[in-house]
Design an enzyme around this catalytic site. Structure first.
Site, PDB file in Angstrom:
ATOM      1  N   ILE A 154      -4.128   0.162  -2.889  1.00  0.00           N
ATOM      2  CA  ILE A 154      -4.563  -1.232  -3.061  1.00  0.00           C
ATOM      3  C   ILE A 154      -6.001  -1.291  -2.582  1.00  0.00           C
ATOM      4  O   ILE A 154      -6.266  -1.258  -1.382  1.00  0.00           O
ATOM      5  CB  ILE A 154      -3.679  -2.232  -2.288  1.00  0.00           C
ATOM      6  CG1 ILE A 154      -2.271  -2.224  -2.847  1.00  0.00           C
ATOM      7  CG2 ILE A 154      -4.291  -3.636  -2.371  1.00  0.00           C
ATOM      8  CD1 ILE A 154      -1.347  -3.248  -2.247  1.00  0.00           C
ATOM      9  N   ASP A 155      -6.902  -1.348  -3.532  1.00  0.00           N
ATOM     10  CA  ASP A 155      -8.318  -1.486  -3.209  1.00  0.00           C
ATOM     11  C   ASP A 155      -8.571  -2.980  -3.087  1.00  0.00           C
ATOM     12  O   ASP A 155      -8.513  -3.703  -4.079  1.00  0.00           O
ATOM     13  CB  ASP A 155      -9.177  -0.868  -4.305  1.00  0.00           C
ATOM     14  CG  ASP A 155     -10.650  -0.837  -3.934  1.00  0.00           C
ATOM     15  OD1 ASP A 155     -10.992  -1.171  -2.783  1.00  0.00           O
ATOM     16  OD2 ASP A 155     -11.459  -0.482  -4.808  1.00  0.00           O
ATOM     17  N   ASP A 194      -6.442   4.993  -4.705  1.00  0.00           N
ATOM     18  CA  ASP A 194      -6.548   3.962  -3.678  1.00  0.00           C
ATOM     19  C   ASP A 194      -5.426   2.989  -4.028  1.00  0.00           C
ATOM     20  O   ASP A 194      -5.512   2.260  -5.018  1.00  0.00           O
ATOM     21  CB  ASP A 194      -7.903   3.266  -3.705  1.00  0.00           C
ATOM     22  CG  ASP A 194      -8.086   2.298  -2.541  1.00  0.00           C
ATOM     23  OD1 ASP A 194      -7.060   1.913  -1.911  1.00  0.00           O
ATOM     24  OD2 ASP A 194      -9.228   1.919  -2.254  1.00  0.00           O
ATOM     25  N   THR A 206      -7.257  -4.745   0.136  1.00  0.00           N
ATOM     26  CA  THR A 206      -6.046  -5.187   0.841  1.00  0.00           C
ATOM     27  C   THR A 206      -6.208  -6.614   1.362  1.00  0.00           C
ATOM     28  O   THR A 206      -5.273  -7.408   1.298  1.00  0.00           O
ATOM     29  CB  THR A 206      -5.686  -4.219   1.983  1.00  0.00           C
ATOM     30  OG1 THR A 206      -5.475  -2.921   1.416  1.00  0.00           O
ATOM     31  CG2 THR A 206      -4.428  -4.662   2.710  1.00  0.00           C
ATOM     32  N   GLU A 234      -5.063   7.455   0.445  1.00  0.00           N
ATOM     33  CA  GLU A 234      -5.414   6.914   1.756  1.00  0.00           C
ATOM     34  C   GLU A 234      -4.363   7.071   2.849  1.00  0.00           C
ATOM     35  O   GLU A 234      -4.691   7.358   3.981  1.00  0.00           O
ATOM     36  CB  GLU A 234      -5.679   5.403   1.628  1.00  0.00           C
ATOM     37  CG  GLU A 234      -7.076   5.066   1.256  1.00  0.00           C
ATOM     38  CD  GLU A 234      -7.314   3.582   1.354  1.00  0.00           C
ATOM     39  OE1 GLU A 234      -7.536   3.105   2.480  1.00  0.00           O
ATOM     40  OE2 GLU A 234      -7.254   2.922   0.314  1.00  0.00           O
ATOM     41  N   ASP A 252       0.839  -1.206   0.000  1.00  0.00           N
ATOM     42  CA  ASP A 252       0.000   0.000   0.000  1.00  0.00           C
ATOM     43  C   ASP A 252       0.870   1.250   0.000  1.00  0.00           C
ATOM     44  O   ASP A 252       0.677   2.165  -0.802  1.00  0.00           O
ATOM     45  CB  ASP A 252      -0.906   0.047   1.242  1.00  0.00           C
ATOM     46  CG  ASP A 252      -2.052  -0.934   1.212  1.00  0.00           C
ATOM     47  OD1 ASP A 252      -3.037  -0.678   0.504  1.00  0.00           O
ATOM     48  OD2 ASP A 252      -1.968  -1.956   1.923  1.00  0.00           O
TER      49      ASP A 252
END
Length: 188
Positions: free
Chosen positions: A126-127, A124, A129, A72, A49
């Site tokens: 890693i949409d 985002d 996770t 994020e 991420d």
């Protein structure tokens, strides 16, 4: 309408990020090699991420220095944990200052008052996770989601889906339980 440079630069950034996530995704659920940190809402955030956010936003900021960014993560956990910071820096392929700067670009919107930029990239890193942590062999799906909003209108949208099979009968991918069904069951 987007200019070709917007699309090409964004695609290049997302492709690089996909390669990073493929290298960092755990091979399976039992043997995880993904370092995770828990956020205040108890959701996981991984080295991937952070690395994706650093890489994508740093890359975009060099091409579009007057654009805004929303994402994020922030670098607070990395600043407190040197080993984690070095993992992220290594994965992103950036220097430590560039890694931290790239991540924190995603929170630059907190400084906007009336001077909001007309172009804003939304990421985002890693949409999905939890799907990422599940691992490809266990059907772990996730995506890297990037959009450009100009004067409040979405003009570019890119989803990088490294594990999405190209064909339904892709023998190198095993479909697992749909993550949305799994998440709904966990909420009950």
């Amino acid at each position: 309408f987007p200019r070709p440079k917007d699309v090409l630069v964004a695609l290049e950034a997302v492709r690089k990020a996909c390669r990073v996530t493929q290298a960092l995704q755990p091979s399976n659920r039992e043997k995880t090699n993904a370092t995770t940190v828990e956020k205040s809402d108890l959701s996981p955030v991984t080295v991937a991420d952070y690395a994706v956010q650093a890489l994508v936003l740093y890359h975009l900021s060099k091409q579009f220095p007057y654009d805004g960014f929303i994402a994020e993560e922030d670098s607070a956990s990395l600043r407190e944990n040197n080993a984690l910071c070095q993992q992220v820096r290594s994965a992103a392929g950036l220097s430590e200052p560039d890694t931290l700067q790239g991540i924190d670009l995603g929170k630059s919107y907190t400084q906007w008052k009336e001077d909001r930029p007309s172009r804003v990239w939304c990421l985002d890193p890693i949409d999905g996770t939890r799907g990422f942590l599940r691992g490809k062999e266990q059907g772990g799906q996730y995506c890297i989601a990037l959009a450009l909003v100009e004067d409040g209108i979405p003009t570019v949208g890119i989803l990088g889906c490294p594990n999405l099979p190209v064909q339904v009968n892709d023998e190198q991918y095993a479909w697992a339980v749909d993550e949305s069904e799994e998440n709904n069951a966990q909420r009950r």
